[in-house]
Scaffold this motif. Structure first.
Motif, short mmCIF file in Angstrom:
data_model
loop_
_atom_site.label_atom_id
_atom_site.label_comp_id
_atom_site.label_asym_id
_atom_site.label_seq_id
_atom_site.Cartn_x
_atom_site.Cartn_y
_atom_site.Cartn_z
N HIS A 57 -22.57 43.45 5.27
CA HIS A 57 -22.69 44.81 5.28
C HIS A 57 -23.77 45.11 4.29
O HIS A 57 -23.61 44.50 3.08
CB HIS A 57 -21.48 45.50 4.98
N VAL A 76 -14.46 45.14 -3.35
CA VAL A 76 -14.18 44.94 -2.03
C VAL A 76 -12.84 45.11 -1.92
O VAL A 76 -11.83 44.71 -2.41
CB VAL A 76 -15.03 43.84 -1.42
N THR A 84 -13.72 47.98 2.74
CA THR A 84 -14.39 49.12 1.78
C THR A 84 -14.77 48.40 0.50
O THR A 84 -14.59 47.68 -0.02
CB THR A 84 -13.16 50.14 1.45
N VAL A 85 -15.66 49.70 -0.12
CA VAL A 85 -16.02 49.17 -1.61
C VAL A 85 -15.90 50.40 -2.17
O VAL A 85 -15.98 51.54 -2.06
CB VAL A 85 -17.54 48.73 -1.62
N LEU A 96 -17.34 50.49 4.28
CA LEU A 96 -18.65 49.62 4.25
C LEU A 96 -19.36 49.74 5.64
O LEU A 96 -20.78 49.18 5.63
CB LEU A 96 -18.21 48.21 3.82
#
Ligand code: FES
Length: 130
Positions: A57, A76, A84-85, A96
């Motif tokens: 990503h 992450v 997600t981040v 993400l």
């Protein structure tokens, strides 16, 4: 900040795509920053379903809440099935895949810019729109 090498002599990316780095330059769940045309992007290689390397990503490295280029150093994770981040600054959590902020920590909703990514013969390519 570590920047990856954007281009190589031996490979020409298809029209509309820019080679950012080799897939081997990325570590699973460790962000890397890359500079494309003056814009910092953050690249994330995720785990695949069977523990192998999965999707890459690309999101803006600029944290819209802190205005610092720190997203590549974010944590992450997942929310349900969403990769997600979390920003290392004020801990906002971003999807993400879409850049949408899933946890604004009480602030106004803001999103990360996202770029389509593909991997071609071990090269990580970003569809460049600016
Ligand atoms: S110095 Fe590289 S992200 Fe801040």
């Amino acid at each position: 900040m570590t920047l990856v090498e954007p281009q190589t002599d031996e490979y020409t990316a298809p029209d509309g795509w820019v080679r950012v780095c080799a897939l081997d330059d990325l570590e699973v769940e460790r962000g890397r920053a890359a500079l494309l045309g003056g814009t910092q992007i953050a690249l994330f290689l995720l785990h695949g379903p069977d523990g192998s390397a999965g999707r890459v990503h690309a999101v803006s490295n600029l944290d819209p809440y802190s205005h610092a280029h720190v997203i590549s150093r974010g944590i992450v994770g997942t929310r349900q099935d969403v990769p997600t981040v979390a920003s290392p600054m004020y801990k906002q959590v971003f999807d993400l895949r879409t850049g949408v902020c899933l946890d604004t920590q009480g602030k106004e909703p803001k999103s990360l810019h996202v770029w389509p990514v593909t991997v071609d013969a071990g090269h990580v390519l970003v569809r460049w729109d600016e």
